[in-house]
Design a protein around this motif. Structure first.
Motif, mmCIF file in Angstrom:
data_model
loop_
_atom_site.group_PDB
_atom_site.id
_atom_site.type_symbol
_atom_site.label_atom_id
_atom_site.label_comp_id
_atom_site.label_asym_id
_atom_site.label_seq_id
_atom_site.Cartn_x
_atom_site.Cartn_y
_atom_site.Cartn_z
ATOM 1 N N ALA A 105 0.840 -1.203 0.000
ATOM 2 C CA ALA A 105 0.000 0.000 0.000
ATOM 3 C C ALA A 105 0.874 1.252 0.000
ATOM 4 O O ALA A 105 0.588 2.233 -0.712
ATOM 5 N N ASP A 106 1.950 1.216 0.753
ATOM 6 C CA ASP A 106 2.868 2.354 0.816
ATOM 7 C C ASP A 106 3.608 2.549 -0.510
ATOM 8 O O ASP A 106 3.974 3.676 -0.875
ATOM 9 N N MET A 107 3.822 1.457 -1.240
ATOM 10 C CA MET A 107 4.482 1.557 -2.543
ATOM 11 C C MET A 107 3.634 2.355 -3.535
ATOM 12 O O MET A 107 4.155 3.056 -4.400
ATOM 13 N N VAL A 108 2.313 2.229 -3.400
ATOM 14 C CA VAL A 108 1.417 2.993 -4.280
ATOM 15 C C VAL A 108 1.619 4.485 -4.057
ATOM 16 O O VAL A 108 1.777 5.261 -5.004
ATOM 17 N N THR A 109 1.633 4.894 -2.791
ATOM 18 C CA THR A 109 1.808 6.308 -2.469
ATOM 19 C C THR A 109 3.194 6.797 -2.860
ATOM 20 O O THR A 109 3.360 7.954 -3.272
ATOM 21 N N ALA A 110 4.183 5.929 -2.749
ATOM 22 C CA ALA A 110 5.537 6.314 -3.139
ATOM 23 C C ALA A 110 5.598 6.645 -4.630
ATOM 24 O O ALA A 110 6.317 7.556 -5.049
ATOM 25 N N LYS A 111 4.852 5.896 -5.430
ATOM 26 C CA LYS A 111 4.845 6.154 -6.876
ATOM 27 C C LYS A 111 3.882 7.275 -7.238
ATOM 28 O O LYS A 111 4.169 8.095 -8.124
ATOM 29 N N TYR A 112 2.757 7.320 -6.554
ATOM 30 C CA TYR A 112 1.740 8.347 -6.810
ATOM 31 C C TYR A 112 1.428 9.072 -5.495
ATOM 32 O O TYR A 112 0.527 8.662 -4.753
ATOM 33 N N PRO A 113 2.167 10.120 -5.193
ATOM 34 C CA PRO A 113 1.976 10.824 -3.920
ATOM 35 C C PRO A 113 0.558 11.335 -3.696
ATOM 36 O O PRO A 113 0.170 11.593 -2.548
ATOM 37 N N ASP A 114 -0.205 11.508 -4.764
ATOM 38 C CA ASP A 114 -1.579 11.998 -4.610
ATOM 39 C C ASP A 114 -2.574 10.883 -4.294
ATOM 40 O O ASP A 114 -3.764 11.128 -4.140
ATOM 41 N N ILE A 115 -2.089 9.632 -4.195
ATOM 42 C CA ILE A 115 -2.980 8.503 -3.893
ATOM 43 C C ILE A 115 -2.573 7.872 -2.564
ATOM 44 O O ILE A 115 -1.421 7.471 -2.385
ATOM 45 N N LYS A 116 -3.509 7.794 -1.673
ATOM 46 C CA LYS A 116 -3.279 7.110 -0.393
ATOM 47 C C LYS A 116 -4.180 5.882 -0.347
ATOM 48 O O LYS A 116 -5.372 5.962 -0.647
ATOM 49 N N VAL A 117 -3.595 4.748 0.019
ATOM 50 C CA VAL A 117 -4.352 3.501 0.093
ATOM 51 C C VAL A 117 -4.502 3.085 1.550
ATOM 52 O O VAL A 117 -3.517 2.883 2.251
ATOM 53 N N THR A 118 -5.738 2.966 1.984
ATOM 54 C CA THR A 118 -6.016 2.520 3.346
ATOM 55 C C THR A 118 -6.371 1.044 3.315
ATOM 56 O O THR A 118 -7.356 0.636 2.687
ATOM 57 N N LEU A 119 -5.553 0.243 3.973
ATOM 58 C CA LEU A 119 -5.696 -1.209 3.965
ATOM 59 C C LEU A 119 -6.574 -1.678 5.126
ATOM 60 O O LEU A 119 -6.386 -1.261 6.264
ATOM 61 N N THR A 120 -7.530 -2.550 4.812
ATOM 62 C CA THR A 120 -8.349 -3.204 5.829
ATOM 63 C C THR A 120 -8.207 -4.707 5.651
ATOM 64 O O THR A 120 -8.386 -5.222 4.545
#
Length: 406
Positions: free
Chosen positions: A48-63
């Motif tokens: 999930a953190d890798m997504v934000t690292a590539k796209y800083p405007d996207i935050k992924v909240t994992l459940t």
């Protein structure tokens, strides 16, 4: 234009640009995933953190939830309009839930996304009627995990890929003593083993066919492990029985059990003995090893589908699958990344690479019906009493067949 007006105009433009940037930074995606251990959860959070690292405007909240709870809750979440943007999906359950997911073929074509980089069988597993509904992260055949220390203490040669049912049964009998068992079985092992032995439980029309002679014979073998040979402990009629058997293996109570490469990450932290892998035992002919895998799709109800498409590409990227391979979490669905799993994740697992290579070389599609989740629930309900000797194979299969058709 006066200086004041210019200043106000520039301020308004700047404010507008700031608002746009702020809005871009607030793309919040939700992602629902199953987990089996703390190490498991940490791995998914890393992705999930890798997504934000590539796209800083996207935050992924994992459940995350446990495996059984995940599939129990999924239809409830769908019915109540609470599906996450990113929905994790197993290939064996895709026929039941693909309608919850966004078709990906147009996006793949538009972005020229290379699906050829993935193992073909799992692309097929994540597809329905030639439409892909999820990008896969792993693929793997079911194999036998064994307690190497227990086998060596009993003087049993370590099993080689391609071993026979007779060799397997003999080893399990020798390992059953002092309150410990040679093999841990679950009801849903039925279809995996039936396939390995070449016994069909689905007919050519794709319909469940549990009462044909081959299907009943496979059930008789499975039931016999507990009811006749006594090499396997009894299990509760529960959907969570797989977790119970895995726990008994990790604790040293059973010496062998069936699982896939996806379970190594949790097992390494819990088992206090040397772990080995071998293939499922074959019957008279060649082994037919079924494979499956999982991946990530986009919910049809998501309001952020473009961002979710970007995210699932990151979650299944070479970098992400390399990480999962090194953690032992998954045999990567990308063929170019699979060697990493053998070299890193399987390096402490005796014959891990050999067992998986052999199984993949003898792999066949996992044949299921479109109501397979219901069929597995019936397996979990009706096989345990048979294991205890309360019903024979024919009665068990007739009951499941009848109820599955209602």
């Amino acid at each position: 234009m006066t200086v004041l007006k210019k200043t106000l105009l520039l301020a308004a433009i700047g404010s507008s640009l700031f608002a746009t940037a702020a809005s871009a930074e607030q793309v919040n995606l939700t992602w629902q995933m199953w987990t089996g251990s703390e190490a498991d959860t940490k791995g998914w959070q890393h992705l999930a953190d890798m997504v934000t690292a590539k796209y800083p405007d996207i935050k992924v909240t994992l459940t995350t939830t446990g495996w059984v709870d995940y599939w129990t809750r999924l239809p409830v979440l769908a019915a109540s309009g609470q599906l996450a943007d990113i929905v994790s999906m197993q290939s064996l359950r895709m026929p039941n839930f693909y309608s919850l997911l966004e078709p990906l073929n147009d996006r793949i074509a538009g972005d020229k996304f290379d699906v050829g980089a993935f193992t073909p069988s799992i692309i097929g597993g994540m597809s329905v009627d030639k439409q892909l509904y999820g990008l896969p992260y792993d693929v793997g055949p079911w194999v036998i995990y064994y307690n190497q220390d227990a086998l060596e203490a009993a003087g049993i040669p370590l099993p080689k890929p391609g071993w026979t049912l007779a060799e397997f049964t003999d080893a399990a009998k020798k390992l059953t003593k002092d309150g410990k068992y040679g093999f841990g079985i679950t009801p849903v092992n039925y279809s995996v083993l039936a396939s390995a032995w070449g016994d069909k439980y689905v007919n050519d029309a794709g319909e469940l066919d549990l009462t044909n002679p081959g299907a009943v014979a496979a059930a008789d073998r499975l039931i016999g492990f507990a009811a006749k040979d006594k090499i396997a402990p009894l299990v509760p009629p529960s959907a969570d029985v797989g977790t119970v058997v895995q726990g008994r293996f990790n604790s040293g109570n059973v010496a062998m059990y069936i699982d896939g490469p996806w379970s190594i990450i949790g097992m390494k932290d819990q088992a206090k003995f040397k772990i080995g892998l071998t293939t499922l035992p074959r019957a008279e002919g060649e082994l037919s090893a079924v494979t499956a895998g999982s991946g990530f799709g986009i919910a049809t109800t998501s309001k952020n589908k473009d961002a979710a498409w970007k995210a699932i590409q990151v979650l299944t990227s070479p970098e992400a699958l390399q990480y999962l391979a090194e953690q032992g979490r998954a045999l990567p669905a990308r063929t170019a990344s699979q060697s990493s799993w053998y070299k890193v994740a399987a390096k402490d697992i005796t014959n891990g690479g050999e067992a998986l290579d052999y199984s993949l070389a003898h792999s066949v599609p996992y044949v299921i019906t479109n109501n397979w989740a219901a069929v597995e629930n019936l397996f979990n309900q009706y096989f345990p009493p048979a294991f205890a000797g309360s019903a024979d194979a024919k009665q068990t299969m007739e009951s499941i067949q009848s109820l599955a058709q209602q």
